[in-house]
Design a protein around this motif. Structure first.
Motif, PDB file in Angstrom:
ATOM      1  N   LEU A  83       0.843  -1.224  -0.001  1.00  0.00           N
ATOM      2  CA  LEU A  83       0.202  -0.283   0.059  1.00  0.00           C
ATOM      3  C   LEU A  83       0.898   1.390  -0.003  1.00  0.00           C
ATOM      4  N   ILE A  84       2.161   1.222   0.579  1.00  0.00           N
ATOM      5  CA  ILE A  84       2.858   2.241   0.503  1.00  0.00           C
ATOM      6  C   ILE A  84       3.561   2.428  -0.556  1.00  0.00           C
ATOM      7  N   THR A  87       0.902   4.317  -2.709  1.00  0.00           N
ATOM      8  CA  THR A  87       0.877   5.962  -2.226  1.00  0.00           C
ATOM      9  C   THR A  87       2.012   6.567  -2.932  1.00  0.00           C
ATOM     10  N   SER A  88       3.585   5.918  -2.909  1.00  0.00           N
ATOM     11  CA  SER A  88       4.516   6.629  -3.474  1.00  0.00           C
ATOM     12  C   SER A  88       4.419   6.693  -4.981  1.00  0.00           C
ATOM     13  N   ALA A  90       1.519   7.174  -6.531  1.00  0.00           N
ATOM     14  CA  ALA A  90       0.442   8.168  -6.616  1.00  0.00           C
ATOM     15  C   ALA A  90       0.991   9.369  -6.511  1.00  0.00           C
ATOM     16  N   MET A  91       1.928   9.852  -5.643  1.00  0.00           N
ATOM     17  CA  MET A  91       2.787  10.848  -5.422  1.00  0.00           C
ATOM     18  C   MET A  91       3.494  11.453  -6.696  1.00  0.00           C
ATOM     19  N   SER A 113       9.301   2.596   0.174  1.00  0.00           N
ATOM     20  CA  SER A 113       8.386   1.613  -0.110  1.00  0.00           C
ATOM     21  C   SER A 113       9.176   0.423  -0.801  1.00  0.00           C
ATOM     22  N   THR A 169       0.834   3.389 -10.133  1.00  0.00           N
ATOM     23  CA  THR A 169       0.120   3.397  -9.190  1.00  0.00           C
ATOM     24  C   THR A 169      -1.047   2.043  -9.395  1.00  0.00           C
TER      25      THR A 169
END
Length: 296
Positions: A83-84, A87-88, A90-91, A113, A169
């Motif tokens: 999940l991390i 997120t990375s 998506a950033m 990540s 992502t």
């Protein structure tokens, strides 16, 4: 021959399916993601971004071995780790190359990540495979990873930056969903005595493994900037991005053969042969840097 190969593995077992998903998704997500991110960095910030990336990866790799014990199960920790990664990735969608602080933050977060859960991921692979067929299963896992990297790299090369970030992502998110669906309901917990980092690091077998691995990584990754610069001059930026993706694609097919030989003639011989081929490859580039055929 195919039946014999499959019969000697536990490829069709559900336990290994979850291993295949998490290993293949992790490798085929991280390496293109890393190359994709590095490609947009300017020379002025490249060293700082890479430094903070590896600080995050290495530091949180040690932290992850402790943090995993705080979760109810290792499967839950691996889901959290993936999940991390989502997120990375998506950033990157809202990345502004002019915002140095945000670039460094993304670089650090992408290091986390990878590092936080990768040691647990490797342990997960070891616990769900048998020693006598680990080479074959490793070959299958790397074949799947290499094939995904090649296809993913080709797809990214035809995408805009924002679309590429969205694809990373989605790919990491898909891996998370598939791992959650395929993970064993009854977690395998091997009975192993508690060990300290000190006892591990002074272990002779580990040292004999780490030294050649460190040398391999040092030679391979020190060559990357020079190879990228040369390829960029000869073929352009798009082809430069595809070079490592193509290598992993070809390597995936060779890994099937190498894995089978590792379980039959021994892993040491395969490792030595791999070192020889790496040396020959870079020697050819060193002798004939301006020849297109040498690059191929």
């Amino acid at each position: 021959m195919y039946k014999t190969f499959v019969d000697r593995t536990n490829l069709l077992e559900k336990d290994f399916l979850s291993v295949l998903v998490i290993v293949a998704n992790t490798l085929s997500w991280y390496f293109p993601f890393y190359a994709f991110f590095v490609n947009i960095l300017g020379k002025s910030i490249l060293l700082a971004a890479l430094s903070i990336h590896y600080v995050g990866a290495i530091g949180f790799a040690f932290m992850g071995t402790v943090l995993t014990k705080k979760f109810s199960s290792r499967n839950s920790f691996l889901c959290f780790w993936m999940l991390i990664g989502v997120t990375s990735s998506a950033m990157m969608i809202i990345l502004d190359t002019g915002n140095i602080a945000y670039l460094l933050l993304v670089s650090f977060f992408s290091g986390i990540s990878l590092g936080l859960g990768f040691p647990t991921c490797l342990a997960y692979f070891g616990d769900h495979t048998r020693e006598n067929n680990r080479g074959r299963l490793g070959g299958i896992a790397f074949f799947a990873s290499g094939l995904c990297m090649l296809l993913f790299g080709l797809l990214i090369s035809f995408s805009t930056f924002t679309v590429g970030a969205m694809l990373f992502t989605l790919w990491r998110g898909l891996g998370l969903i598939l791992f959650y669906l395929t993970k064993p309901k009854q977690e395998h917990k091997p009975q192993v005595p508690a060990v300290s980092f000190k006892s591990v690091l002074i272990n002779r077998s580990l040292v004999l493994y780490l030294v050649p691995w460190a040398m391999f990584s040092l030679v391979n990754f020190l060559e990357i900037p020079m190879i990228s610069a040369g390829a960029n001059v000869l073929f352009g930026a798009s082809f430069t991005f595809l070079i490592p993706m193509s290598e992993y694609g070809i390597g995936g097919f060779i890994a099937l053969i190498g894995g089978a030989f590792a379980d039959t003639i021994g892993r040491k011989r395969i490792v030595i042969f791999g070192f020889m081929v790496l040396g020959i490859a870079y020697a050819v580039l060193g002798l004939f840097p301006n020849e297109t055929l040498a690059w191929y």
